[in-house]
Design an enzyme around this catalytic site. Structure first.
Site, short mmCIF file in Angstrom:
data_model
loop_
_atom_site.label_atom_id
_atom_site.label_comp_id
_atom_site.label_asym_id
_atom_site.label_seq_id
_atom_site.Cartn_x
_atom_site.Cartn_y
_atom_site.Cartn_z
N ARG A 223 31.80 -19.12 17.54
CA ARG A 223 32.41 -19.74 18.74
C ARG A 223 33.41 -18.82 19.44
NH1 ARG A 223 31.97 -24.33 15.46
NH2 ARG A 223 30.48 -25.80 16.35
N LYS B 183 32.57 -11.23 33.06
CA LYS B 183 31.18 -11.72 33.00
C LYS B 183 30.46 -10.95 31.89
CE LYS B 183 29.87 -12.96 37.74
NZ LYS B 183 28.94 -12.56 38.80
N GLU C 109 29.72 1.60 43.67
CA GLU C 109 30.57 0.40 43.48
C GLU C 109 32.00 0.66 43.93
OE1 GLU C 109 29.49 -2.56 42.79
OE2 GLU C 109 27.53 -2.20 41.86
N LYS D 250 38.78 -5.30 42.56
CA LYS D 250 37.96 -6.24 41.79
C LYS D 250 38.84 -7.27 41.07
CE LYS D 250 34.16 -7.17 38.81
NZ LYS D 250 32.98 -6.79 38.10
N GLU E 43 33.24 -17.59 39.99
CA GLU E 43 32.37 -17.39 41.16
C GLU E 43 31.99 -18.67 41.90
OE1 GLU E 43 29.56 -14.27 40.52
OE2 GLU E 43 28.55 -14.65 42.41
N ARG F 182 34.80 -14.74 44.76
CA ARG F 182 34.15 -13.69 43.96
C ARG F 182 32.83 -13.24 44.55
NH1 ARG F 182 34.31 -13.03 37.40
NH2 ARG F 182 33.17 -11.09 37.38
N ASN G 9 29.54 -9.27 45.90
CA ASN G 9 28.10 -9.08 46.07
C ASN G 9 27.75 -8.36 47.37
OD1 ASN G 9 27.49 -10.36 43.69
ND2 ASN G 9 27.49 -12.39 44.62
N HIS H 213 24.52 -6.55 47.81
CA HIS H 213 23.67 -6.90 46.67
C HIS H 213 22.47 -7.77 47.01
CE1 HIS H 213 26.82 -4.96 44.48
NE2 HIS H 213 26.30 -5.24 43.30
N HIS I 186 19.57 -6.01 45.33
CA HIS I 186 18.78 -6.51 44.20
C HIS I 186 17.30 -6.48 44.51
CE1 HIS I 186 22.35 -8.70 42.17
NE2 HIS I 186 22.16 -7.51 41.65
N HIS J 78 20.65 0.96 40.38
CA HIS J 78 21.46 -0.08 41.01
C HIS J 78 22.32 0.47 42.17
CE1 HIS J 78 23.61 -3.85 41.26
NE2 HIS J 78 24.76 -3.19 41.17
P1 NAD Z 1 23.95 1.84 31.03
O1 NAD Z 1 24.83 1.05 30.18
O2 NAD Z 1 22.48 1.69 30.88
O3 NAD Z 1 24.31 3.39 30.87
C1 NAD Z 1 23.52 4.34 31.53
C2 NAD Z 1 23.05 5.46 30.59
O4 NAD Z 1 24.14 6.37 30.39
C3 NAD Z 1 22.66 4.97 29.19
O5 NAD Z 1 21.52 5.68 28.77
C4 NAD Z 1 23.86 5.34 28.33
O6 NAD Z 1 23.51 5.59 26.99
C5 NAD Z 1 24.34 6.60 29.01
N1 NAD Z 1 25.75 6.87 28.86
C6 NAD Z 1 26.77 5.97 28.79
N2 NAD Z 1 27.95 6.60 28.77
C7 NAD Z 1 27.67 7.94 28.80
C8 NAD Z 1 28.48 9.09 28.80
N3 NAD Z 1 29.81 9.03 28.80
N4 NAD Z 1 27.86 10.31 28.85
C9 NAD Z 1 26.51 10.39 28.89
N5 NAD Z 1 25.69 9.34 28.90
C10 NAD Z 1 26.27 8.12 28.86
O7 NAD Z 1 24.21 1.60 32.59
P2 NAD Z 1 25.53 1.24 33.42
O8 NAD Z 1 25.22 1.70 34.77
O9 NAD Z 1 26.77 1.67 32.76
O10 NAD Z 1 25.53 -0.36 33.41
C11 NAD Z 1 24.49 -1.11 34.00
C12 NAD Z 1 24.57 -2.53 33.50
O11 NAD Z 1 25.82 -3.08 33.83
C13 NAD Z 1 23.51 -3.42 34.13
O12 NAD Z 1 22.83 -4.13 33.13
C14 NAD Z 1 24.32 -4.38 34.99
O13 NAD Z 1 23.75 -5.66 35.09
C15 NAD Z 1 25.63 -4.42 34.27
N6 NAD Z 1 26.76 -4.83 35.11
C16 NAD Z 1 27.51 -5.86 34.67
C17 NAD Z 1 28.58 -6.30 35.42
C18 NAD Z 1 29.46 -7.40 34.92
O14 NAD Z 1 30.30 -7.91 35.68
N7 NAD Z 1 29.32 -7.83 33.69
C19 NAD Z 1 28.88 -5.67 36.65
C20 NAD Z 1 28.08 -4.61 37.05
C21 NAD Z 1 27.02 -4.18 36.28
#
Ligand code: NAD
Length: 322
Positions: free
Chosen positions: A88, A110, A152, A194, A204, A208, A212, A215, A219, A229
């Site tokens: 939990r 989130k 972003e 943010k 949201e 919030r 987007n 987006h 998307h 992205h």
């Molecule tokens: P990711 O987590 O897939 O990382 C991208 C790649 O970079 C991966 O292969 C990872 O292993 C590698 N990597 C990570 N750190 C590294 C480093 N320091 N050096 C070399 N390689 C490295 O992608 P991301 O862009 O970080 O995140 C995308 C995800 O985030 C999506 O699933 C998206 O939906 C989510 N997201 C969530 C929120 C939220 O509010 N929760 C907001 C925006 C995005």
């Protein structure tokens, strides 16, 4: 990273990470129990969540345990969800290692995973105890991953901080080269936008939605053309800016500024859009409300507004833009 023990007790904490990060930073993890998950969106599933729960069982975690995510947005999203649901809810913290995770994914509370091809369909709103951003970690990121994060950051300037956009226009090269003091200020300002929006509307219901910006189209473009992205929202922001011009909310000069700053970071500003595919994806958007889409527009640089636009009107505008 060398100071990890100051933030969490190795006897209580479990690190969730992926293979890339384990290879890069594993030497800092030796006192900790570590759970490794896969990479990419395909790993952001309930199957992965299940496998992490099993590891937690093996490790006999209890309510005094702590979950630490070290990785990009995928690791943070999965770890936040697992921590929020196991027993939990266990306390958790993030060390985001991509620029996108530092500026966006790790901030705002989130957490979630994909389900049946729908992104982030299952999840929670729950805040981490801390988010530690170490700019040194960004030095091993590929140029494409960095661009993703800059998209972003630019979005945050456009929706909430006109001054940030002006200094970024003058000194974008310092950001591009990841210059320490400049990046610290830029990341701080970006997070402020943010955090300020999220603190007014954590779950949201209204404010919030401004996050987007870019987006709705983004998307759709991400899905159809398999863009990253950041690349997809870059084009999405240009399209949203064009609609803002059409509605008389910003002028053409503002729009050109937006295209120019995105181009400085190597982000795309044009795509040969197939109108029918885009509109089809938008009709299926989970944020659609009946015949309207709550569309984020700019009412001046640094000032986002959310306006309902009917699918019909949007279709007309897309037709004019294509
Ligand atoms: P990711 O987590 O897939 O990382 C991208 C790649 O970079 C991966 O292969 C990872 O292993 C590698 N990597 C990570 N750190 C590294 C480093 N320091 N050096 C070399 N390689 C490295 O992608 P991301 O862009 O970080 O995140 C995308 C995800 O985030 C999506 O699933 C998206 O939906 C989510 N997201 C969530 C929120 C939220 O509010 N929760 C907001 C925006 C995005």
């Amino acid at each position: 990273m060398g100071q990890l023990d100051r933030y969490c007790d190795p006897g209580k904490a479990v690190i969730i990470t992926d293979r890339t990060i384990k290879n890069l930073l594993g030497k800092f993890f030796c006192k900790y129990r570590v759970v490794e998950i896969g990479t990419g969106e395909k790993a952001k599933t309930l199957k992965t969540v299940h496998s992490v729960y099993e590891k937690f069982l093996d490790y006999e975690l209890d309510r005094t345990s702590f979950v630490l995510a070290v990785g990009g947005g995928i690791v943070c999203d999965v770890a936040g969800y697992v921590a929020s649901t196991y027993l939990r809810g266990l306390p958790f913290g993030f060390i985001p290692t991509t620029l996108l995770a530092q500026t966006d994914a790790a901030i705002g509370g989130k957490n979630g995973v994909n389900f049946k091809g729908y992104k982030n369909l299952i999840g929670t709103f729950n805040q981490p105890r801390f988010v530690l951003c170490d700019l040194e970690l960004l030095k091993t990121l590929s140029a494409r991953e960095l661009k993703n994060g800059f998209a972003e950051i630019i979005k945050h300037a456009l929706i909430g901080d006109a001054f940030m956009l002006s200094y970024l226009e003058k000194e974008w090269r310092r950001a591009y080269e990841l210059e320490g003091t400049f990046m610290e200020q830029l990341l701080f300002d970006s997070l402020k936008v943010k955090a300020c929006i999220v603190s007014q509307d954590e779950t949201e219901k209204g404010e919030r939605r401004k996050l987007n910006f870019g987006h709705t189209f983004g998307h759709a473009l991400e899905k159809i053309y398999g863009l990253k992205h950041g690349e997809a929202i870059s084009i999405g922001m240009v399209l949203a800016a064009r609609i803002s011009v059409a509605k008389g909310l910003i002028d053409r000069n503002d729009m050109l500024r937006i295209e120019k700053i995105l181009a400085h970071f190597g982000l795309p500003v044009e795509v040969g859009i197939e109108k029918d595919l885009i509109m089809d994806a938008i009709r299926k958007d989970k944020k659609r409300e009946g015949e309207n889409i709550n569309f984020v527009l700019l009412n001046g640089i640094g000032n986002a507004v959310v306006l309902p636009i009917s699918i019909e009107e949007l279709e007309e505008m897309v037709r004019d833009m294509c």
